[in-house]
Motif scaffolding. Structure first.
Motif, PDB file in Angstrom:
ATOM      1  N   ALA A  14       0.832  -1.208   0.000  1.00  0.00           N
ATOM      2  CA  ALA A  14       0.000   0.000   0.000  1.00  0.00           C
ATOM      3  C   ALA A  14       0.864   1.254   0.000  1.00  0.00           C
ATOM      4  O   ALA A  14       0.576   2.226  -0.709  1.00  0.00           O
ATOM      5  CB  ALA A  14      -0.940  -0.009   1.203  1.00  0.00           C
ATOM      6  N   LEU A  15       1.919   1.255   0.788  1.00  0.00           N
ATOM      7  CA  LEU A  15       2.820   2.411   0.818  1.00  0.00           C
ATOM      8  C   LEU A  15       3.517   2.587  -0.528  1.00  0.00           C
ATOM      9  O   LEU A  15       3.702   3.711  -1.007  1.00  0.00           O
ATOM     10  CB  LEU A  15       3.846   2.251   1.929  1.00  0.00           C
ATOM     11  CG  LEU A  15       3.320   2.357   3.367  1.00  0.00           C
ATOM     12  CD1 LEU A  15       4.412   2.005   4.363  1.00  0.00           C
ATOM     13  CD2 LEU A  15       2.770   3.756   3.646  1.00  0.00           C
ATOM     14  N   ALA A  16       3.905   1.484  -1.145  1.00  0.00           N
ATOM     15  CA  ALA A  16       4.592   1.548  -2.440  1.00  0.00           C
ATOM     16  C   ALA A  16       3.684   2.090  -3.532  1.00  0.00           C
ATOM     17  O   ALA A  16       4.163   2.619  -4.541  1.00  0.00           O
ATOM     18  CB  ALA A  16       5.108   0.165  -2.819  1.00  0.00           C
ATOM     19  N   ALA A  17       2.370   1.982  -3.342  1.00  0.00           N
ATOM     20  CA  ALA A  17       1.414   2.411  -4.360  1.00  0.00           C
ATOM     21  C   ALA A  17       1.053   3.896  -4.269  1.00  0.00           C
ATOM     22  O   ALA A  17       0.311   4.407  -5.114  1.00  0.00           O
ATOM     23  CB  ALA A  17       0.140   1.571  -4.274  1.00  0.00           C
ATOM     24  N   ILE A  18       1.553   4.605  -3.258  1.00  0.00           N
ATOM     25  CA  ILE A  18       1.256   6.032  -3.137  1.00  0.00           C
ATOM     26  C   ILE A  18       1.838   6.770  -4.333  1.00  0.00           C
ATOM     27  O   ILE A  18       3.002   6.581  -4.690  1.00  0.00           O
ATOM     28  CB  ILE A  18       1.825   6.606  -1.820  1.00  0.00           C
ATOM     29  CG1 ILE A  18       1.105   5.980  -0.618  1.00  0.00           C
ATOM     30  CG2 ILE A  18       1.690   8.128  -1.779  1.00  0.00           C
ATOM     31  CD1 ILE A  18       1.687   6.391   0.719  1.00  0.00           C
ATOM     32  N   GLU A  19       1.044   7.624  -4.944  1.00  0.00           N
ATOM     33  CA  GLU A  19       1.459   8.354  -6.137  1.00  0.00           C
ATOM     34  C   GLU A  19       2.560   9.366  -5.789  1.00  0.00           C
ATOM     35  O   GLU A  19       2.327  10.305  -5.028  1.00  0.00           O
ATOM     36  CB  GLU A  19       0.256   9.081  -6.750  1.00  0.00           C
ATOM     37  CG  GLU A  19       0.581   9.938  -7.935  1.00  0.00           C
ATOM     38  CD  GLU A  19       1.340   9.198  -9.016  1.00  0.00           C
ATOM     39  OE1 GLU A  19       2.457   9.647  -9.353  1.00  0.00           O
ATOM     40  OE2 GLU A  19       0.825   8.171  -9.485  1.00  0.00           O
ATOM     41  N   PRO A  20       3.762   9.203  -6.338  1.00  0.00           N
ATOM     42  CA  PRO A  20       4.874  10.087  -5.957  1.00  0.00           C
ATOM     43  C   PRO A  20       4.763  11.496  -6.509  1.00  0.00           C
ATOM     44  O   PRO A  20       5.484  12.390  -6.056  1.00  0.00           O
ATOM     45  CB  PRO A  20       6.095   9.366  -6.547  1.00  0.00           C
ATOM     46  CG  PRO A  20       5.552   8.580  -7.695  1.00  0.00           C
ATOM     47  CD  PRO A  20       4.179   8.149  -7.278  1.00  0.00           C
ATOM     48  N   ASP A  21       3.867  11.723  -7.475  1.00  0.00           N
ATOM     49  CA  ASP A  21       3.742  13.059  -8.059  1.00  0.00           C
ATOM     50  C   ASP A  21       2.844  13.979  -7.252  1.00  0.00           C
ATOM     51  O   ASP A  21       2.689  15.158  -7.606  1.00  0.00           O
ATOM     52  CB  ASP A  21       3.209  12.952  -9.494  1.00  0.00           C
ATOM     53  CG  ASP A  21       4.208  12.280 -10.431  1.00  0.00           C
ATOM     54  OD1 ASP A  21       5.415  12.345 -10.136  1.00  0.00           O
ATOM     55  OD2 ASP A  21       3.782  11.673 -11.423  1.00  0.00           O
ATOM     56  N   GLN A  22       2.250  13.481  -6.181  1.00  0.00           N
ATOM     57  CA  GLN A  22       1.420  14.331  -5.342  1.00  0.00           C
ATOM     58  C   GLN A  22       2.284  15.320  -4.557  1.00  0.00           C
ATOM     59  O   GLN A  22       3.492  15.127  -4.410  1.00  0.00           O
ATOM     60  CB  GLN A  22       0.621  13.475  -4.346  1.00  0.00           C
ATOM     61  CG  GLN A  22      -0.353  12.503  -4.979  1.00  0.00           C
ATOM     62  CD  GLN A  22      -1.077  11.705  -3.920  1.00  0.00           C
ATOM     63  OE1 GLN A  22      -2.143  12.085  -3.453  1.00  0.00           O
ATOM     64  NE2 GLN A  22      -0.498  10.588  -3.528  1.00  0.00           N
TER      65      GLN A  22
END
Length: 199
Positions: A75-83
């Motif tokens: 779940a943490l790995a799926a956080i969108e990094p462009d936010q």
């Protein structure tokens, strides 16, 4: 009583039973009966005992699944990094807090003070080296979420993440919060902006 589930391969049947058991255990704890768990899984009680030799075996498998860290890591790995930084942190705190709340609920229901020791060798390793294993993987993922905006911070990303984890734990614990859980956006706002009004 729930309708009977269709026939499944043994591994899938075990997974269905374990998931059903977790739902019952979170509410009734060890007083949950195998009949209740079987009904929740949509199977006959005899089918349950063909998958698990004893109720204790089933409870052990359910607890092991509940404390398995893979879903948290994914779940943490799926956080969108462009936010934006704040949005990334709120997403991360929401995931971590959900994990904490689920763990606290299950521990309370089962009358446990800490997760069971399913792998004593691994547990002993983590006890003596708290930076090892999946815990370090979680920390690394969180630091990576913050690192692109390190210039915005007065502390290193790793230090911010440590405080995020501590405040999220404290703000989610039922005894410390007295039933009033800190919302993820409040946790993040306090850490990023503080509590003093801008002058």
């Amino acid at each position: 009583m729930s309708p009977r589930a269709p026939a499944l391969p043994p591994d899938q049947r075990r997974a269905v039973i374990v998931t059903a058991a977790l739902g019952i255990l979170r509410v009734k704890g060890p007083s949950a009966t195998t009949r209740e768990i079987a009904d929740a899984a949509g199977i006959a009680e005899g089918t349950l005992f063909r998958a698990f030799a004893t109720k204790e075996d089933l409870i052990g498998a359910a607890l092991e699944q509940a404390f398995e860290p893979t879903p948290l890591i994914e779940a943490l790995a799926a956080i969108e990094p462009d936010q934006l930084l704040r949005e990334r942190l709120v997403a991360a705190v929401t995931i971590i807090q959900t994990r904490y709340l689920e763990v606290f609920e299950l521990l309370h229901a089962m009358g446990l003070v800490h997760p069971p020791d399913h792998d004593k060798r691994s547990h002993d390793t983590h006890k003596h080296d708290r930076g090892s294993g999946w815990q370090q993987q979680v920390i690394d993922q969180l630091v990576a979420l913050v690192a692109p905006d390190a210039e915005q911070l007065r502390v290193p990303p790793a230090q911010l993440i440590e405080v995020v984890r501590l405040l999220t734990f404290a703000g989610s614990h039922p005894i410390l919060t007295r039933g009033s859980v800190l919302a993820p956006d409040i946790i993040v706002d306090v850490l990023l902006d503080g509590t003093r009004k801008a002058r």
